[in-house]
Motif scaffolding. Structure first.
Motif, PDB file in Angstrom:
ATOM      1  N   HIS A   1      35.790  35.625  39.730  1.00 45.39           N
ATOM      2  CA  HIS A   1      36.766  35.948  38.446  1.00 45.39           C
ATOM      3  C   HIS A   1      35.917  35.919  37.232  1.00 45.39           C
ATOM      4  O   HIS A   1      36.020  36.983  36.554  1.00 45.39           O
ATOM      5  CB  HIS A   1      37.916  35.118  38.580  1.00 45.39           C
ATOM      6  N   THR A   2      35.310  34.865  36.902  1.00 43.44           N
ATOM      7  CA  THR A   2      34.519  34.719  35.726  1.00 43.44           C
ATOM      8  C   THR A   2      33.420  35.826  35.433  1.00 43.44           C
ATOM      9  O   THR A   2      33.374  36.258  34.492  1.00 43.44           O
ATOM     10  CB  THR A   2      34.019  33.415  35.621  1.00 43.44           C
ATOM     11  N   LEU A   3      32.513  35.848  36.431  1.00 39.61           N
ATOM     12  CA  LEU A   3      31.417  36.793  36.329  1.00 39.61           C
ATOM     13  C   LEU A   3      32.031  38.359  36.238  1.00 39.61           C
ATOM     14  O   LEU A   3      31.377  39.130  35.615  1.00 39.61           O
ATOM     15  CB  LEU A   3      30.521  36.751  37.716  1.00 39.61           C
TER      16      LEU A   3
ATOM     17  N   ASN B   1      34.618  39.309  35.003  1.00 44.57           N
ATOM     18  CA  ASN B   1      35.222  39.426  33.478  1.00 44.57           C
ATOM     19  C   ASN B   1      34.163  39.634  32.387  1.00 44.57           C
ATOM     20  O   ASN B   1      34.036  40.477  31.458  1.00 44.57           O
ATOM     21  CB  ASN B   1      36.067  38.206  32.722  1.00 44.57           C
ATOM     22  N   GLU B   2      33.042  38.949  32.811  1.00 47.76           N
ATOM     23  CA  GLU B   2      31.764  38.977  32.030  1.00 47.76           C
ATOM     24  C   GLU B   2      31.123  40.370  32.064  1.00 47.76           C
ATOM     25  O   GLU B   2      30.785  41.014  31.054  1.00 47.76           O
ATOM     26  CB  GLU B   2      30.773  37.873  32.503  1.00 47.76           C
TER      27      GLU B   2
END
Length: 455
Positions: A249-251, A253-254
């Motif tokens: 999820h974090t990557l 978004n990045e």
């Protein structure tokens, strides 16, 4: 909305565009070479006009003949599809000068992002991460040797004006550099009329991750998620999927935020793709290039996002705002695409043109589509790309999508020519692929050697 558009392409993408236009109530004009007189896109369009003989340079790349066809038929816009003139800024500029809307970005943006060196410089300005590499064009082997020493091996040589896997070489040592540079430069000169090269450090092993973006003339830019295109042979994609199993999820978004930032920086309009290399060990990603056109693999994104990318292209070119905002885009399930080519994988993927004597395309069930311009009795000409179909599936999860693709490929039957259907079936059934455990080296270094042993 436009009354009529001309499709400056052939094959399945021409058929795809004709269908989207018809659903929007827009008339279509097909162009064709003498070799494509009986092609499906010719039969499906409202009008069709011959633009030259079989050779692409005299037909599908003949700007004057295509523009004359647009004027003669009263087409208000031209959709270039992918390949051929789709990323040719000169053609886009000629369309602008003739008051014919080019369904794609402006010639200025194409120049900025289509040239890999210019694109790299713009991404640095935009704050998008790029791999260490040469700052400008590299023309001689002496320059290449010096830059490679500064960057460090292994490196990638790439044609500045390149695409489609042309003019690219991997170089592991200084001894390999000079012959590889000369070969890549010659290939680039032959393919694009431009031998300028650039050099960047090779990220290896890596995932090839691309983000679909859409922009309009009102300043709106959105992304439609990412695709994993790491299964490649000779820098040509073989199978694509969305979402990528390598991204959390974090990557996600990045990387999607970086793609939107890149597109906003150049005021991008229409459909485009920002391509990245992902170093899984570090979690870092690097801008690779931008494709200023619709991609072959766009259907996997359409399945997971629910957005019809080709219709959006036509609407945006007409001056409309995007039909969806970023917060309205939702993603569901998993999609996979297999490219079906008329080629023989057992004989180094040699092209296999000829007459299709019998054809059965898979169907049935929810979440399966086949994009193709084939029909029984059609003769595949030897003059063009060997891709004859795309099988795209969508499931609630990756396992369901994999099983659906296996089922579809088992049903796919083409007689009269050799295809890579069995090759794709073995690939989609490979334990590494099923587990999502692969990178850009997997197909060439792991799968193919074992596959070729079987014969």
């Amino acid at each position: 909305m436009f009354n009529k558009i001309l499709i400056a392409n052939r094959g399945e993408i021409a058929v795809r565009i004709i269908r989207a236009a018809r659903e929007l109530g827009v008339g279509t004009v097909a162009i064709y070479s003498t070799a494509d007189r009986d092609a499906l896109h010719v039969h499906l369009a409202d009008e069709a006009i011959c633009v030259g003989p079989a050779r692409s340079t005299e037909s599908y790349l003949n700007m004057n003949n295509i523009l004359s066809a647009a004027v003669a038929t009263g087409a208000q816009a031209i959709h270039p599809g992918f390949g051929f003139l789709s990323e040719n800024s000169k053609f886009a500029r000629l369309c602008e000068e003739m008051n014919i809307k080019f369904i794609g970005p402006s010639a200025k943006v194409m120049d900025m992002m289509g040239d890999k060196i210019n694109a790299r410089a713009e991404m640095i300005k935009a704050g998008v991460p790029v791999t260490p590499g040469s700052e400008g064009e590299v023309h001689t082997t002496d320059e290449a040797v010096k830059i490679a020493e500064e960057i460090g091996y292994p490196i990638m040589l790439k044609a500045s004006a390149g695409g489609g896997g042309k003019g690219i070489r991997k170089v592991n040592t200084v001894e390999e550099l000079v012959p590889a540079f000369e070969a890549a430069q010659a290939e680039a000169q032959a393919a694009f009329g431009n031998g300028a090269m650039f050099i960047e450090r090779m990220i290896f092993p890596a995932r090839h991750i691309e983000v679909q973006i859409l922009g309009d003339s009102h300043g709106n830019v959105i992304h439609l998620g990412e695709r994993d295109c790491s299964l490649q042979r000779n820098n040509q994609k073989v199978l694509e999927e969305s979402p990528s199993v390598a991204i959390g999820h974090t990557l996600r978004n990045e990387i999607t935020s970086a793609a939107v930032k890149a597109a906003q920086h150049v005021s991008y309009e229409n459909a485009g793709t920002i391509e990245f290399l992902l170093d899984e060990s570090s979690g870092k990603f690097y801008f690779m290039e931008m494709n200023t056109r619709v991609q072959v693999e766009h259907p996997v994104t359409e399945f997971v996002s629910g957005v019809d990318i080709v219709k959006e292209q036509i609407r945006v070119a007409n001056g409309n705002e995007l039909s969806v905002k970023q917060e309205e885009v939702t993603f569901s399930g998993h999609a996979i695409e297999c490219r079906i080519n008329a080629e023989n994988p057992k004989f180094n993927f040699a092209p296999s043109p000829g007459k299709i004597t019998n054809l059965f395309l898979p169907g049935g069930g929810v979440g399966l589509r086949v994009d193709s311009a084939m029909y029984s009795g059609y003769t595949i000409p030897p003059y063009y790309d060997s891709m004859i179909a795309k099988v795209i599936v969508h499931g609630e999860n990756r396992f369901e999508a994999l099983m659906k693709m296996q089922r579809a490929l088992l049903e796919f039957d083409v007689e009269g020519v050799t295809t890579n259907v069995d090759f794709q079936l073995e690939l989609i059934s490979d334990p590494h692929v099923v587990a999502g455990d692969y990178d850009t080296s997997f197909l060439g270094n792991v799968f193919l050697p074992e596959y070729q042993k079987e014969d």
